[in-house]
Design a protein around this motif. Structure first.
Motif, PDB file in Angstrom:
ATOM      1  N   TYR A  30       0.851  -1.185   0.000  1.00 26.74           N
ATOM      2  CA  TYR A  30       0.000   0.000   0.000  1.00 26.74           C
ATOM      3  C   TYR A  30       0.886   1.234   0.000  1.00 26.74           C
ATOM      4  O   TYR A  30       2.081   1.176   0.235  1.00 26.74           O
ATOM      5  N   ASP A 175       6.114  -1.455 -10.471  1.00 28.57           N
ATOM      6  CA  ASP A 175       5.085  -2.487 -10.359  1.00 28.57           C
ATOM      7  C   ASP A 175       5.620  -3.556  -9.412  1.00 28.57           C
ATOM      8  O   ASP A 175       6.772  -3.951  -9.503  1.00 28.57           O
ATOM      9  N   GLN A 181       1.236   1.300  -3.895  1.00 26.68           N
ATOM     10  CA  GLN A 181      -0.018   0.977  -4.571  1.00 26.68           C
ATOM     11  C   GLN A 181      -1.101   1.932  -4.111  1.00 26.68           C
ATOM     12  O   GLN A 181      -1.201   2.162  -2.919  1.00 26.68           O
ATOM     13  N   PRO A 182      -1.940   2.495  -4.987  1.00 20.50           N
ATOM     14  CA  PRO A 182      -1.873   2.326  -6.435  1.00 20.50           C
ATOM     15  C   PRO A 182      -0.594   2.938  -6.998  1.00 20.50           C
ATOM     16  O   PRO A 182       0.062   3.733  -6.343  1.00 20.50           O
ATOM     17  N   ARG A 183      -0.289   2.559  -8.235  1.00 25.26           N
ATOM     18  CA  ARG A 183       0.861   3.160  -8.893  1.00 25.26           C
ATOM     19  C   ARG A 183       0.578   4.631  -9.180  1.00 25.26           C
ATOM     20  O   ARG A 183      -0.574   5.068  -9.219  1.00 25.26           O
ATOM     21  N   GLU A 223      -6.844   2.356 -11.426  1.00 21.63           N
ATOM     22  CA  GLU A 223      -6.671   3.089 -10.167  1.00 21.63           C
ATOM     23  C   GLU A 223      -5.353   3.871 -10.115  1.00 21.63           C
ATOM     24  O   GLU A 223      -5.103   4.609  -9.145  1.00 21.63           O
ATOM     25  N   THR A 224      -4.521   3.729 -11.165  1.00 22.91           N
ATOM     26  CA  THR A 224      -3.243   4.460 -11.201  1.00 22.91           C
ATOM     27  C   THR A 224      -3.500   5.963 -11.070  1.00 22.91           C
ATOM     28  O   THR A 224      -4.348   6.528 -11.758  1.00 22.91           O
ATOM     29  N   THR A 239      -7.055   9.945 -12.014  1.00 22.50           N
ATOM     30  CA  THR A 239      -6.716   8.535 -12.166  1.00 22.50           C
ATOM     31  C   THR A 239      -6.856   8.136 -13.634  1.00 22.50           C
ATOM     32  O   THR A 239      -7.541   8.816 -14.419  1.00 22.50           O
TER      33      THR A 239
ATOM     34  N   THR B  32      -6.037   5.794   1.725  1.00 19.62           N
ATOM     35  CA  THR B  32      -5.664   5.927   0.330  1.00 19.62           C
ATOM     36  C   THR B  32      -6.142   7.260  -0.188  1.00 19.62           C
ATOM     37  O   THR B  32      -7.121   7.811   0.301  1.00 19.62           O
ATOM     38  N   SER B  42     -11.794  -5.312  -5.875  1.00 22.25           N
ATOM     39  CA  SER B  42     -10.374  -5.518  -6.142  1.00 22.25           C
ATOM     40  C   SER B  42      -9.633  -5.868  -4.862  1.00 22.25           C
ATOM     41  O   SER B  42      -9.735  -5.181  -3.865  1.00 22.25           O
ATOM     42  N   PHE B  45      -7.637  -3.148  -3.280  1.00 20.38           N
ATOM     43  CA  PHE B  45      -8.325  -2.017  -2.679  1.00 20.38           C
ATOM     44  C   PHE B  45      -9.282  -2.408  -1.576  1.00 20.38           C
ATOM     45  O   PHE B  45      -9.999  -1.579  -1.052  1.00 20.38           O
TER      46      PHE B  45
END
Lengths: 297, 297
Positions: A30, A175, A181-183, A223-224, A239, B32, B42, B45
């Motif tokens: 995360y 990655d 995360q997210p990237r 979600e990037t 995003t 987040t 997901s 998430f």
């Protein structure tokens, strides 16, 4: 397939393209906006490694990004798209947070402001400047698609996203389960929030930009997080999911996109004649060493 | 001990001060920046509930914050310190993200811009405006220290932080394993990044501000994120740890702080004569109903 370079510079003795392989050390699946000095000793912050700060320069509406691996003993940090006017602010913050700035990076040769990378190097000589080889600019490290820029146990992946300029790249956080995360994608002017950079100067091409964004950015997970080089309406982040759904230009087909870009009727960029020659040499026009290829663009 | 009110308004039928107790539902011990529509499906998430966006209004350098519980079926959302000029931008974003805006909240009666809360209510009548009772302003809900403002399974805690104005409050995300970590403090003008609001208008008091910040904000965990109402130098976020260490005013003792605040020699706030009367009534001066107490300040 893009050729893979790995930039993993020893922090105490910088040298190019070490082949040391990447060794994930912590299971960090995360991300956090902030990971403070004492993070490693706190249960709540265990495994949280990325310190991230978004910084704004108001005159050119430019975002500068500070990233650091604060779980690493050296707290190595990098700045993406620093601006000359705000270098002192950025370096003060780096110092206060106890970070070791190792890279000053540009997404492209900016036409609207002078980069801070050269000025940073005069103040912190150990910092290495980075820009794409395709930009034909001078910098300590010239990167290409597929290269990785390591800072501590974190890294940025380089994606070629030309179209706004010939040499535009997007930097994407790594990655893997040990990466944030997210990237996060630092898109420069290739993809802006509900917009994109103009394509009528500096080797720009609407066709190329459309292909770049669709193949290199929209292909990332929905979600990037999108962190652009600018925003003019006060947005700070978007995003991939949002832009693939709501970007008013890039959700169109390519022909429509090209038509939109051809009919923007934007004024001549007021800073371009100052900014571009300066940015070809890291923002310092009076460097004693003549920049490689700087006269060819 | 502050009296505890719980604002937990049924989303479909808003009413005041339900006594329904807080029931933690998910073990969400991290935060987040973004939790997109398909988050719940997901693995990456799972349990991430807070959608958070920071938005900037350039003329007054004001930050507006959008928070939503996107794990809740209704995706209930609130805006903190919206600005009249950027209401359309904010409401478009709310719509695009599929959120249900339930609250438009102010940290205090602003003197430098007109709040967007009233305008939002004309466009989305179900939205409830919120401000502190101590501000003596008109709003749908008047809150006090210790109140909780629930949106879905998330909540903001109200802390009284007077000193910039008599009615300033700080909203802090909830404490608990089901709430975002680190906590986030929306400090209005009480605490700015490496600064603080002026104390020479609107019932301001340097003594009171010093006490407020030290007792109500600096007492939060060091990793707590500071999101102020403004920044004039391009910073977007700080932490309690940073401000207790580097704030050039509030790290001083109280006498020195008062001396600093008395000698700022700031110009008369250019918007104050327009903004304050307007903001006492949610930014709408032509409301047909005479605002409660609006003439008393």
């Amino acid at each position: 397939m893009p050729r893979i370079h790995t930039l993993r510079l020893p922090l105490s003795n910088l040298s190019l393209f070490s082949s040391q392989s990447q060794k994930p050390r912590l299971n960090n699946n995360y991300r956090t906006m902030m990971n403070y000095t004492k993070a490693a000793s706190s249960q709540a912050f265990k495994n949280k490694k990325l310190l991230f700060r978004q910084l704004f320069e108001k005159d050119s509406s430019t975002y500068t990004y500070l990233l650091a691996d604060v779980a690493h003993p050296d707290k190595p940090a990098l700045l993406i798209d620093p601006v000359d006017k705000t270098v002192d602010r950025d370096l003060s913050l780096v110092k206060e947070l106890g970070l070791k700035l190792i890279y000053a990076i540009n997404t492209h040769v900016h036409a609207d402001h002078v980069t801070g990378t050269g000025l940073i190097k005069t103040k912190v000589p150990s910092v290495k400047s980075i820009i794409s080889k395709a930009s034909k600019s001078k910098a300590d490290l010239l990167i290409e698609a597929g290269d990785k820029i390591h800072f501590g146990d974190l890294f940025l992946e380089v994606r070629a996203t030309p179209g706004h300029t010939l040499g535009c790249v997007t930097y994407v956080t790594g990655d893997g389960s040990d990466q944030p995360q997210p990237r996060m994608a630092f898109t420069g002017d290739a993809l802006l929030i509900r917009g994109c950079g103009r394509t009528d100067f500096q080797g720009g091409s609407a066709h190329q930009l459309y292909q770049s964004v669709h193949s290199q950015i929209f292909s990332l997970p929905k979600e990037t997080l999108i962190y652009p080089a600018h925003d003019y309406r006060g947005f700070t982040v978007s995003t991939v999911g949002e832009e693939t759904q709501y970007n008013p230009r890039l959700t169109k087909d390519e022909e429509m996109f090209k038509s939109i870009m051809e009919n923007l009727n934007l004024p001549y960029p007021k800073m371009i004649d100052i900014a571009v020659p300066s940015n070809m040499v890291c923002g310092l026009q009076d460097l004693s060493v003549k920049p490689v290829d700087a006269s060819s663009n």
